[in-house]
Design a protein around this motif. Structure first.
Motif, PDB file in Angstrom:
ATOM      1  N   CYS A  22      32.069  32.661  31.457  1.00 41.23           N
ATOM      2  CA  CYS A  22      32.899  32.393  32.510  1.00 41.23           C
ATOM      3  C   CYS A  22      32.665  31.516  33.663  1.00 41.23           C
ATOM      4  N   HIS A  61      33.990  32.632  36.713  1.00 43.40           N
ATOM      5  CA  HIS A  61      34.584  33.441  38.092  1.00 43.40           C
ATOM      6  C   HIS A  61      33.159  33.964  38.494  1.00 43.40           C
ATOM      7  N   GLN A  62      32.276  34.969  37.484  1.00 45.05           N
ATOM      8  CA  GLN A  62      30.943  35.443  37.913  1.00 45.05           C
ATOM      9  C   GLN A  62      30.480  34.897  36.728  1.00 45.05           C
ATOM     10  N   GLY A  63      30.662  34.702  35.948  1.00 43.40           N
ATOM     11  CA  GLY A  63      29.406  34.282  34.732  1.00 43.40           C
ATOM     12  C   GLY A  63      29.336  35.098  33.516  1.00 43.40           C
ATOM     13  N   CYS A  64      30.179  35.929  33.572  1.00 41.74           N
ATOM     14  CA  CYS A  64      30.378  37.075  32.124  1.00 41.74           C
ATOM     15  C   CYS A  64      30.798  35.743  31.195  1.00 41.74           C
ATOM     16  N   CYS A  81      38.072  36.141  28.822  1.00 40.51           N
ATOM     17  CA  CYS A  81      36.311  36.703  29.586  1.00 40.51           C
ATOM     18  C   CYS A  81      37.190  38.346  29.121  1.00 40.51           C
ATOM     19  N   CYS A 100      35.346  40.709  31.687  1.00 38.67           N
ATOM     20  CA  CYS A 100      34.875  41.218  32.705  1.00 38.67           C
ATOM     21  C   CYS A 100      36.190  41.124  33.908  1.00 38.67           C
ATOM     22  N   HIS A 101      37.087  40.039  34.554  1.00 36.63           N
ATOM     23  CA  HIS A 101      37.789  40.903  34.609  1.00 36.63           C
ATOM     24  C   HIS A 101      39.339  39.783  34.490  1.00 36.63           C
ATOM     25  N   GLN A 102      39.686  39.397  33.085  1.00 40.78           N
ATOM     26  CA  GLN A 102      40.572  39.224  32.441  1.00 40.78           C
ATOM     27  C   GLN A 102      40.953  37.594  32.580  1.00 40.78           C
ATOM     28  N   SER A 103      40.100  37.061  32.942  1.00 44.96           N
ATOM     29  CA  SER A 103      40.713  35.468  32.791  1.00 44.96           C
ATOM     30  C   SER A 103      40.725  34.790  32.010  1.00 44.96           C
ATOM     31  N   PRO A 151      41.283  35.924  37.628  1.00 46.16           N
ATOM     32  CA  PRO A 151      41.034  35.123  38.512  1.00 46.16           C
ATOM     33  C   PRO A 151      39.817  33.942  38.761  1.00 46.16           C
TER      34      PRO A 151
HETATM   35  S1  FES Z   1      33.604  37.067  35.319  1.00 45.00           S
HETATM   36 FE1  FES Z   1      34.820  36.472  33.508  1.00 45.00          FE
HETATM   37  S2  FES Z   1      36.528  37.387  34.848  1.00 45.00           S
HETATM   38 FE2  FES Z   1      35.149  37.236  36.022  1.00 45.00          FE
END
Ligand code: FES
Length: 138
Positions: free
Chosen positions: A83, A85-88, A100, A102-105, A118
């Motif tokens: 991802c 966003h923050q790499g999940c 994703c 982690c934060h639903q992107s 996000p």
């Molecule tokens: S790491 Fe994927 S939405 Fe935040």
């Protein structure tokens, strides 16, 4: 007396040479087999079969760092599964989007673009090659 002494010397010398030869052979074989087999297997293993990727859906291959989708029958796309966003690692392809956890992107399964944040950047495309029914890195 002198005959016995000579035989003893010959036997000891022979045993020493045999040990040295065995040690040398063992080391060479172990290094050669391990290096060659491991490298070939990782580079050439196919990612998936075309039949594993549902039409209108996709599959996340977390261990290979890639998500493969099939937006239309016979049209395969691939993106990084990391991802932006923050790499999940993205976890699934559902309702036309890559999700994703982690934060639903959410990312469009056709071009990797963000459909909801996000995250603000698209998933980078990954080159793939379809040969017969096998999908590999292109
Ligand atoms: S790491 Fe994927 S939405 Fe935040």
């Amino acid at each position: 007396m002198s005959g016995v002494a000579r035989r003893t010397v010959v036997a000891a010398g022979g045993a020493g040479l045999a040990s040295a030869a065995l040690a040398a052979c063992g080391g060479t074989n172990a290094e050669g087999d391990g290096g060659t087999g491991g490298a070939d297997g990782a580079a050439e293993a196919p990612l998936a079969k075309t039949g594993d990727i549902p039409v209108g859906g996709g599959k996340v291959l977390a261990d290979r760092g890639i998500v493969i989708t099939q937006p239309k029958a016979g049209e395969f796309k691939a993106f990084s599964s990391k991802c932006t966003h923050q790499g999940c690692a993205v976890s699934e392809v559902k309702d036309g989007v890559i999700v994703c956890p982690c934060h639903q992107s959410r990312f469009d399964m056709s071009d990797g673009s963000v459909t909801s944040g996000p995250a603000t950047s698209s998933l980078p495309p990954e080159p793939i090659e379809v040969k017969g029914d096998e999908i590999s890195f292109g």
